[in-house]
Motif scaffolding. Structure first.
Motif, PDB file in Angstrom:
ATOM      1  N   TRP A  63      34.202  33.228  39.502  1.00 36.26           N
ATOM      2  CA  TRP A  63      34.807  32.825  40.776  1.00 36.26           C
ATOM      3  C   TRP A  63      34.836  34.005  41.731  1.00 36.26           C
ATOM      4  CZ3 TRP A  63      39.164  34.690  43.326  1.00 36.26           C
ATOM      5  CH2 TRP A  63      39.630  33.915  44.387  1.00 36.26           C
ATOM      6  N   PRO A  64      34.561  33.806  43.007  1.00 39.18           N
ATOM      7  CA  PRO A  64      34.129  32.564  43.667  1.00 39.18           C
ATOM      8  C   PRO A  64      32.603  32.468  43.697  1.00 39.18           C
ATOM      9  CG  PRO A  64      34.701  34.214  45.313  1.00 39.18           C
ATOM     10  CD  PRO A  64      34.908  34.869  43.974  1.00 39.18           C
ATOM     11  N   PRO A  65      32.035  31.338  43.285  1.00 42.20           N
ATOM     12  CA  PRO A  65      30.571  31.235  43.239  1.00 42.20           C
ATOM     13  C   PRO A  65      29.922  31.097  44.611  1.00 42.20           C
ATOM     14  CG  PRO A  65      31.585  29.161  42.596  1.00 42.20           C
ATOM     15  CD  PRO A  65      32.707  30.143  42.765  1.00 42.20           C
ATOM     16  N   HIS A  66      30.654  30.557  45.602  1.00 41.63           N
ATOM     17  CA  HIS A  66      30.048  30.283  46.907  1.00 41.63           C
ATOM     18  C   HIS A  66      30.632  31.136  48.034  1.00 41.63           C
ATOM     19  CE1 HIS A  66      28.228  26.912  44.862  1.00 41.63           C
ATOM     20  NE2 HIS A  66      29.421  26.408  44.572  1.00 41.63           N
ATOM     21  N   GLY A  67      31.893  31.491  47.943  1.00 47.20           N
ATOM     22  CA  GLY A  67      32.514  32.296  48.994  1.00 47.20           C
ATOM     23  C   GLY A  67      32.977  31.484  50.184  1.00 47.20           C
ATOM     24  N   GLU A  68      33.351  30.238  49.959  1.00 44.14           N
ATOM     25  CA  GLU A  68      33.867  29.394  51.035  1.00 44.14           C
ATOM     26  C   GLU A  68      35.345  29.724  51.261  1.00 44.14           C
ATOM     27  OE1 GLU A  68      34.083  24.627  52.186  1.00 44.14           O
ATOM     28  OE2 GLU A  68      33.667  25.275  50.144  1.00 44.14           O
ATOM     29  N   VAL A  69      35.703  30.051  52.488  1.00 43.39           N
ATOM     30  CA  VAL A  69      37.069  30.472  52.819  1.00 43.39           C
ATOM     31  C   VAL A  69      37.666  29.484  53.805  1.00 43.39           C
ATOM     32  CG1 VAL A  69      38.515  32.295  53.792  1.00 43.39           C
ATOM     33  CG2 VAL A  69      36.484  32.897  52.456  1.00 43.39           C
ATOM     34  N   GLU A  70      38.900  29.069  53.527  1.00 47.22           N
ATOM     35  CA  GLU A  70      39.560  28.111  54.409  1.00 47.22           C
ATOM     36  C   GLU A  70      41.025  28.496  54.606  1.00 47.22           C
ATOM     37  OE1 GLU A  70      40.276  23.273  54.874  1.00 47.22           O
ATOM     38  OE2 GLU A  70      39.486  24.110  52.995  1.00 47.22           O
ATOM     39  N   PHE A  71      41.422  28.635  55.860  1.00 41.73           N
ATOM     40  CA  PHE A  71      42.829  28.797  56.234  1.00 41.73           C
ATOM     41  C   PHE A  71      43.350  27.421  56.636  1.00 41.73           C
ATOM     42  CE2 PHE A  71      41.304  33.051  56.561  1.00 41.73           C
ATOM     43  CZ  PHE A  71      42.393  33.906  56.493  1.00 41.73           C
ATOM     44  N   ASP A 136      48.110  31.062  44.054  1.00 38.75           N
ATOM     45  CA  ASP A 136      48.366  30.607  42.687  1.00 38.75           C
ATOM     46  C   ASP A 136      47.851  31.575  41.631  1.00 38.75           C
ATOM     47  OD1 ASP A 136      49.517  28.327  43.722  1.00 38.75           O
ATOM     48  OD2 ASP A 136      47.680  27.131  43.591  1.00 38.75           O
ATOM     49  N   ILE A 137      47.088  32.582  42.031  1.00 45.40           N
ATOM     50  CA  ILE A 137      46.497  33.496  41.051  1.00 45.40           C
ATOM     51  C   ILE A 137      47.090  34.891  41.226  1.00 45.40           C
ATOM     52  CG2 ILE A 137      44.359  32.174  40.940  1.00 45.40           C
ATOM     53  CD1 ILE A 137      43.055  34.226  42.735  1.00 45.40           C
ATOM     54  N   GLY A 138      46.869  35.750  40.238  1.00 48.43           N
ATOM     55  CA  GLY A 138      47.389  37.107  40.289  1.00 48.43           C
ATOM     56  C   GLY A 138      46.636  37.968  41.290  1.00 48.43           C
ATOM     57  N   LEU A 139      47.278  39.049  41.702  1.00 45.31           N
ATOM     58  CA  LEU A 139      46.679  39.921  42.705  1.00 45.31           C
ATOM     59  C   LEU A 139      45.413  40.593  42.187  1.00 45.31           C
ATOM     60  CD1 LEU A 139      49.829  41.623  44.274  1.00 45.31           C
ATOM     61  CD2 LEU A 139      48.517  39.686  45.135  1.00 45.31           C
ATOM     62  N   HIS A 140      45.389  40.954  40.906  1.00 40.61           N
ATOM     63  CA  HIS A 140      44.194  41.607  40.364  1.00 40.61           C
ATOM     64  C   HIS A 140      43.009  40.646  40.362  1.00 40.61           C
ATOM     65  CE1 HIS A 140      41.622  44.122  37.920  1.00 40.61           C
ATOM     66  NE2 HIS A 140      41.462  43.122  37.082  1.00 40.61           N
ATOM     67  N   ASP A 141      43.250  39.404  39.935  1.00 37.67           N
ATOM     68  CA  ASP A 141      42.173  38.419  39.911  1.00 37.67           C
ATOM     69  C   ASP A 141      41.645  38.144  41.314  1.00 37.67           C
ATOM     70  OD1 ASP A 141      42.251  38.089  37.155  1.00 37.67           O
ATOM     71  OD2 ASP A 141      43.802  36.547  37.265  1.00 37.67           O
ATOM     72  N   LEU A 142      42.512  38.228  42.310  1.00 35.93           N
ATOM     73  CA  LEU A 142      42.083  37.987  43.688  1.00 35.93           C
ATOM     74  C   LEU A 142      41.355  39.193  44.264  1.00 35.93           C
ATOM     75  CD1 LEU A 142      42.122  36.424  46.406  1.00 35.93           C
ATOM     76  CD2 LEU A 142      44.376  37.436  46.816  1.00 35.93           C
ATOM     77  N   ARG A 143      42.010  40.344  44.232  1.00 40.09           N
ATOM     78  CA  ARG A 143      41.473  41.512  44.933  1.00 40.09           C
ATOM     79  C   ARG A 143      40.230  42.078  44.266  1.00 40.09           C
ATOM     80  NH1 ARG A 143      47.396  44.359  46.050  1.00 40.09           N
ATOM     81  NH2 ARG A 143      48.139  42.773  47.534  1.00 40.09           N
ATOM     82  N   SER A 144      40.091  41.877  42.957  1.00 38.70           N
ATOM     83  CA  SER A 144      38.899  42.391  42.280  1.00 38.70           C
ATOM     84  C   SER A 144      37.649  41.611  42.665  1.00 38.70           C
ATOM     85  CB  SER A 144      39.094  42.337  40.760  1.00 38.70           C
ATOM     86  OG  SER A 144      39.259  40.997  40.318  1.00 38.70           O
ATOM     87  N   GLN A 145      37.823  40.423  43.259  1.00 35.53           N
ATOM     88  CA  GLN A 145      36.676  39.599  43.640  1.00 35.53           C
ATOM     89  C   GLN A 145      36.389  39.650  45.137  1.00 35.53           C
ATOM     90  OE1 GLN A 145      34.832  38.242  41.228  1.00 35.53           O
ATOM     91  NE2 GLN A 145      36.314  39.201  39.841  1.00 35.53           N
ATOM     92  N   LEU A 146      37.158  40.431  45.866  1.00 35.04           N
ATOM     93  CA  LEU A 146      36.945  40.572  47.309  1.00 35.04           C
ATOM     94  C   LEU A 146      36.587  42.015  47.619  1.00 35.04           C
ATOM     95  CD1 LEU A 146      40.026  38.589  48.707  1.00 35.04           C
ATOM     96  CD2 LEU A 146      37.733  37.722  48.256  1.00 35.04           C
ATOM     97  N   THR A 147      35.904  42.206  48.706  1.00 34.50           N
ATOM     98  CA  THR A 147      35.588  43.568  49.136  1.00 34.50           C
ATOM     99  C   THR A 147      35.713  43.647  50.647  1.00 34.50           C
ATOM    100  OG1 THR A 147      33.975  45.364  48.989  1.00 34.50           O
ATOM    101  CG2 THR A 147      33.108  43.178  49.429  1.00 34.50           C
ATOM    102  N   ILE A 148      35.969  44.841  51.120  1.00 37.06           N
ATOM    103  CA  ILE A 148      36.108  45.070  52.554  1.00 37.06           C
ATOM    104  C   ILE A 148      35.406  46.375  52.894  1.00 37.06           C
ATOM    105  CG2 ILE A 148      38.345  46.223  52.228  1.00 37.06           C
ATOM    106  CD1 ILE A 148      39.168  45.150  54.968  1.00 37.06           C
TER     107      ILE A 148
END
Length: 218
Positions: A63-71, A136-148
């Motif tokens: 995850w995430p396989p596609h990178g679709e982001v929705e606010f 709904d997910i932990g910060l590590h699981d989220l931030r490790s899959q994003l980059t800036i």
């Protein structure tokens, strides 16, 4: 006057002066050091972040396989009592789509990035990445899959390999593939040390563009 009494008076006068100097110096040190106490008190009252990992609510592998982001009707403020910096924001970005966000200073452009990483927590609404609510997910699981990639990219003193893969999670083939996708492989191959090319503190021996490409490959 008795010479002995005069000498004793002068001696005590000098001691009083030294004592006053010591007292002023101690008061100055106390005033400087009390700032540290204020900071410790402030940090002790700072709310902790969300859990690093939420067992039972971890994203699927890959995850995430596609990178679709929705606010979705997303609102956020920097701290309780302040006005909302984003109010009822709804945005849908499809995977692989390139989107530019423009606006005046203070419009909330950087705040959207902080919200993606959950540095700012939502006041209302939600953010979904590939259909998964990031709250709904932990910060590590989220931030490790994003980059800036910031305007002033940060590199650490060490080899290029360490800057690209600091936790040694990937093979050398994966690193070269990332460099090729970032169009940085020609520069690295031109270096005698290759992936062991030494980066100075902050990457000062690389141009700003090269530093950004290293962050992109990372």
């Amino acid at each position: 006057l008795n010479p002995g009494l005069v000498g004793l008076s002068v001696s005590y006068a000098l001691q009083v002066t030294m004592a006053l100097n010591w007292m002023v110096r101690m008061m100055s040190d106390l005033e400087s050091n009390i700032v540290a106490v204020e900071r410790v008190k402030e940090y002790s009252k700072t709310e902790t972040e969300a859990p690093w990992v939420v067992e039972g609510s971890r994203p699927p592998e890959g995850w995430p396989p596609h990178g679709e982001v929705e606010f979705r009707d997303y609102s956020v403020r920097y701290r309780p009592g302040l006005d909302l910096v984003l109010k009822k924001l709804s945005v849908h970005v499809r995977g692989g789509e390139k989107v530019g966000i423009v606006g005046r200073t203070g419009a909330g452009k950087s705040s959207m990035t902080l919200c993606l990483f959950r540095i700012l927590e939502a006041a209302e609404g939600e953010i979904r990445i590939d259909g998964l609510n990031v709250a709904d997910i932990g910060l590590h699981d989220l931030r490790s899959q994003l980059t800036i990639i910031p305007q002033d990219p940060i590199l650490f003193s060490g080899t290029l390999r360490m800057n690209l893969d600091p936790f040694s999670n990937y093979s050398e083939e994966d690193i070269w593939q990332a460099l090729e996708l970032a169009h940085l492989h020609m520069f690295v191959r031109a270096q005698p040390a290759g992936l062991d090319f030494l980066c100075s503190e902050g990457g000062e021996n690389l141009s700003v563009g090269q530093r950004q490409l290293v962050c992109l490959a990372r």
